[in-house]
Design an enzyme around this catalytic site. Structure first.
Site, PDB file in Angstrom:
ATOM      1  N   GLY A  12       0.797  -1.233   0.000  1.00  4.81           N
ATOM      2  CA  GLY A  12       0.000   0.000   0.000  1.00  4.81           C
ATOM      3  C   GLY A  12       0.827   1.279   0.000  1.00  4.81           C
ATOM      4  O   GLY A  12       0.331   2.329   0.403  1.00  4.81           O
ATOM      5  N   SER A  13       2.077   1.206  -0.473  1.00  2.88           N
ATOM      6  CA  SER A  13       2.884   2.430  -0.459  1.00  2.88           C
ATOM      7  C   SER A  13       2.319   3.467  -1.441  1.00  2.88           C
ATOM      8  O   SER A  13       2.353   4.667  -1.162  1.00  2.88           O
ATOM      9  CB  SER A  13       4.353   2.126  -0.754  1.00  2.88           C
ATOM     10  OG  SER A  13       4.532   1.709  -2.078  1.00  2.88           O
ATOM     11  N   HIS A 110       1.051   0.288 -13.473  1.00  3.01           N
ATOM     12  CA  HIS A 110       1.787  -0.943 -13.769  1.00  3.01           C
ATOM     13  C   HIS A 110       3.281  -0.631 -13.775  1.00  3.01           C
ATOM     14  O   HIS A 110       3.706   0.345 -14.401  1.00  3.01           O
ATOM     15  CB  HIS A 110       1.345  -1.503 -15.129  1.00  3.01           C
ATOM     16  CG  HIS A 110       2.024  -2.786 -15.454  1.00  3.01           C
ATOM     17  ND1 HIS A 110       1.663  -3.980 -14.871  1.00  3.01           N
ATOM     18  CD2 HIS A 110       3.090  -3.054 -16.253  1.00  3.01           C
ATOM     19  CE1 HIS A 110       2.469  -4.928 -15.310  1.00  3.01           C
ATOM     20  NE2 HIS A 110       3.334  -4.401 -16.153  1.00  3.01           N
TER      21      HIS A 110
HETATM   22  C1  GRF Z   1       3.337  -1.261  -7.578  1.00  2.18           C
HETATM   23  O1  GRF Z   1       4.622  -1.508  -8.071  1.00  2.18           O
HETATM   24  C2  GRF Z   1       2.351  -1.191  -8.705  1.00  2.18           C
HETATM   25  O2  GRF Z   1       2.893  -0.747  -9.894  1.00  2.18           O
HETATM   26  C3  GRF Z   1       1.898  -2.611  -8.851  1.00  2.18           C
HETATM   27  O3  GRF Z   1       1.889  -3.126  -7.546  1.00  2.18           O
HETATM   28  C4  GRF Z   1       2.827  -2.434  -6.754  1.00  2.18           C
HETATM   29  C5  GRF Z   1       2.126  -1.996  -5.509  1.00  2.18           C
HETATM   30  O4  GRF Z   1       2.992  -1.515  -4.530  1.00  2.18           O
HETATM   31  N1  GRF Z   1       0.623  -2.678  -9.539  1.00  2.18           N
HETATM   32  P1  GRF Z   1       2.396  -0.845  -3.222  1.00  2.18           P
HETATM   33  O5  GRF Z   1       1.435  -1.846  -2.578  1.00  2.18           O
HETATM   34  O6  GRF Z   1       1.701   0.414  -3.612  1.00  2.18           O
HETATM   35  O7  GRF Z   1       3.579  -0.591  -2.330  1.00  2.18           O
END
Ligand code: GRF
Length: 193
Positions: A12-13, A110
């Site tokens: 969820g960053s 993505h």
């Molecule tokens: C990100 O790299 C996004 O591009 C992909 O999943 C990852 C999620 O990372 N779809 P986070 O949970 O937001 O840290």
């Protein structure tokens, strides 16, 4: 102002960045109504608690079918008057039930320069392919896998000294910088239509 729901399955960053950018005034044009996660133990939930953002866990295992699962999500979204869905590490394929309700209103990020390296781990796929550059893509979701209309893309040159973790870090840095800005541009443009 559009009402958004953010969907996440893991860390969820990106969710946190979208929230913080709004709080600081760096981003605008959207109101975060809630976070939806498909897993109880997603770290995104801890972030939501810390940030004071409403969240709902909707576990597909509690439903007899994907359709029922997505109908439940739609019910929540309707209650919250959500206009747009913003995917941020949501690891499930959206089916026609939700897609038909939110046509052209679901956005995804993505971690590769589509159509290069679609699928679950675009970062590792690019790293393993030993390409010289990769990137990130923000796009609308359609019924294919990472095939929807592209909203924004940015390239990243891969340094030959980077390991996979370095590449992950660099990709996330770009994502964090750009996702709130692209959402702002998109939603503000909508206001001027
Ligand atoms: C990100 O790299 C996004 O591009 C992909 O999943 C990852 C999620 O990372 N779809 P986070 O949970 O937001 O840290």
């Amino acid at each position: 102002m559009v009402n958004i729901a953010i969907f996440a399955s893991g860390s969820g960053s990106n969710f946190e960045r979208i929230v913080r950018a709004k709080m600081s005034g760096e981003a605008d044009g959207y109101i975060i109504k809630l976070l939806i996660v498909d897993k109880e133990d997603a770290f995104a939930v801890e972030r939501a608690k810390m940030l004071g953002v409403k969240y709902r866990v909707v576990n597909p295992k509690d439903f007899i079918s994907k359709k029922e699962f997505e109908l439940n999500i739609i019910e929540i979204l309707k209650q919250e008057i959500v206009d747009y869905i913003v995917l941020a590490g949501y690891m499930r394929i959206i089916s026609s039930t939700l897609l038909n309700e939110y046509t052209h209103k679901i956005i995804n990020i993505h971690p590769a320069y589509l159509p290069e390296f679609p699928g679950k781990d675009g970062i590792k796929d690019a790293f393993d392919a030993k390409v010289k550059q990769t990137g990130i893509t923000i796009h609308f979701v359609d019924n294919g896998i990472d095939t929807g209309e592209i909203i924004y893309q940015e390239r990243l040159k891969i340094d030959s000294n980077w390991n996979l973790n370095d590449l992950r870090k660099e990709i996330h840095n770009i994502e964090h910088k750009i996702y709130p800005i692209v959402l702002t541009r998109l939603f503000k443009k909508g206001e001027n239509r």
